[in-house]
Design a protein around this motif. Structure first.
Motif, short mmCIF file in Angstrom:
data_model
loop_
_atom_site.label_atom_id
_atom_site.label_comp_id
_atom_site.label_asym_id
_atom_site.label_seq_id
_atom_site.Cartn_x
_atom_site.Cartn_y
_atom_site.Cartn_z
N ALA A 180 -10.68 7.58 -4.75
CA ALA A 180 -11.07 6.18 -4.54
C ALA A 180 -10.79 5.39 -5.82
CB ALA A 180 -12.55 6.09 -4.17
N PHE A 181 -9.55 4.95 -5.96
CA PHE A 181 -9.21 4.17 -7.15
C PHE A 181 -9.13 2.69 -6.89
CE2 PHE A 181 -4.79 2.94 -6.61
CZ PHE A 181 -4.35 3.82 -5.64
N LEU A 182 -9.17 2.28 -5.64
CA LEU A 182 -9.15 0.85 -5.32
C LEU A 182 -10.48 0.43 -4.76
CD1 LEU A 182 -5.66 0.39 -3.64
CD2 LEU A 182 -6.33 -0.28 -5.91
N ALA A 225 0.84 -1.21 0.00
CA ALA A 225 0.00 0.00 0.00
C ALA A 225 0.87 1.26 0.00
CB ALA A 225 -0.93 0.01 1.21
N LEU A 226 1.93 1.24 0.77
CA LEU A 226 2.84 2.38 0.82
C LEU A 226 3.51 2.58 -0.54
CD1 LEU A 226 4.06 4.56 2.65
CD2 LEU A 226 5.84 2.93 3.27
N GLN A 227 3.92 1.52 -1.18
CA GLN A 227 4.50 1.60 -2.52
C GLN A 227 3.50 2.18 -3.52
OE1 GLN A 227 5.57 -2.53 -2.92
NE2 GLN A 227 7.73 -2.12 -2.44
N ILE A 228 2.25 1.78 -3.40
CA ILE A 228 1.21 2.29 -4.28
C ILE A 228 1.00 3.78 -4.03
CG2 ILE A 228 -1.27 2.23 -4.77
CD1 ILE A 228 -1.08 -0.85 -4.33
N SER A 283 -3.30 3.78 -11.97
CA SER A 283 -4.33 3.10 -11.16
C SER A 283 -4.42 1.63 -11.54
CB SER A 283 -5.68 3.77 -11.33
OG SER A 283 -5.70 5.03 -10.72
N ALA A 284 -4.34 1.34 -12.82
CA ALA A 284 -4.40 -0.06 -13.27
C ALA A 284 -3.22 -0.85 -12.72
CB ALA A 284 -4.43 -0.13 -14.80
N GLN A 285 -2.03 -0.27 -12.77
CA GLN A 285 -0.86 -0.95 -12.23
C GLN A 285 -1.00 -1.14 -10.72
OE1 GLN A 285 1.88 1.97 -13.77
NE2 GLN A 285 2.75 0.50 -15.23
N LEU A 333 -1.63 -4.67 -6.07
CA LEU A 333 -2.33 -5.04 -4.84
C LEU A 333 -2.95 -6.44 -4.96
CD1 LEU A 333 -3.24 -4.36 -2.01
CD2 LEU A 333 -5.23 -3.21 -3.00
N LYS A 334 -3.53 -6.75 -6.11
CA LYS A 334 -4.14 -8.06 -6.31
C LYS A 334 -3.09 -9.16 -6.23
CE LYS A 334 -7.62 -10.72 -7.43
NZ LYS A 334 -8.61 -11.04 -6.43
N MET A 335 -1.91 -8.92 -6.82
CA MET A 335 -0.84 -9.91 -6.76
C MET A 335 -0.42 -10.18 -5.31
SD MET A 335 1.44 -8.88 -10.16
CE MET A 335 2.90 -8.83 -9.20
N GLN A 336 -0.27 -9.12 -4.51
CA GLN A 336 0.14 -9.31 -3.12
C GLN A 336 -0.97 -9.97 -2.32
OE1 GLN A 336 3.26 -8.93 -1.65
NE2 GLN A 336 2.14 -10.14 -0.15
#
Length: 110
Positions: free
Chosen positions: A108-110, A43-46, A57-59, A64-67
C-alpha cells in the motif's frame, strides 16, 4: 506481467465517478470516459515501473497526482461541472484505482 487490466480498471473508476456527475452526465460523459482511461493507463505504468524498479514510490505518487489534476481540470472545464463535483468524481475514481494498484504491486504505497 502486469496484474492490472486498464480497460477493466477504467470501467470500474467510471462506475465510481458517474453517480457524482449524474446531473451533468450528458455533457461530461465522453470526457469522463477518456479521463478514466488515462488514469487507468497511468496506474498500469506505475505498476510496471514498480515491478521493474524504474519508478520509486515518490515518483509514482507524483505521476498519479499529475494525471489526477489533469483529469480534474478537464472535467471542470466542462461548463456545467463545478470544481467540487469534478473533485468528488476524481476522488471516487482514485479510490478504486488505489485499491487495484496497491493489490497489483502487493504494497500500500498510494
Amino acid at each position: 506481467m502486469p496484474k492490472l487490466d486498464a480497460k477493466s480498471l477504467a470501467h470500474d473508476m467510471l462506475n465510481a465517478a458517474k453517480p457524482l456527475l449524474q446531473g451533468h452526465w450528458k455533457a461530461v460523459g465522453p470526457y469522463a470516459e477518456s479521463e478514466m482511461q488515462k488514469l487507468a493507463v497511468t496506474a498500469l505504468q506505475i505498476e510496471v515501473g514498480q515491478m521493474n524498479g524504474s519508478l520509486t514510490s515518490a515518483q509514482a505518487q507524483i505521476l498519479l497526482k499529475m494525471q489526477a489534476n489533469a483529469s480534474q481540470s478537464v472535467l471542470t472545464a466542462v461548463e456545467t461541472v463545478g470544481m467540487i463535483a469534478a473533485q468528488d468524481a476524481i476522488n471516487a475514481a482514485l479510490d478504486v484505482l488505489r485499491d487495484a494498484l496497491n493489490k497489483a504491486v502487493g504494497v500500500a504505497f498510494l
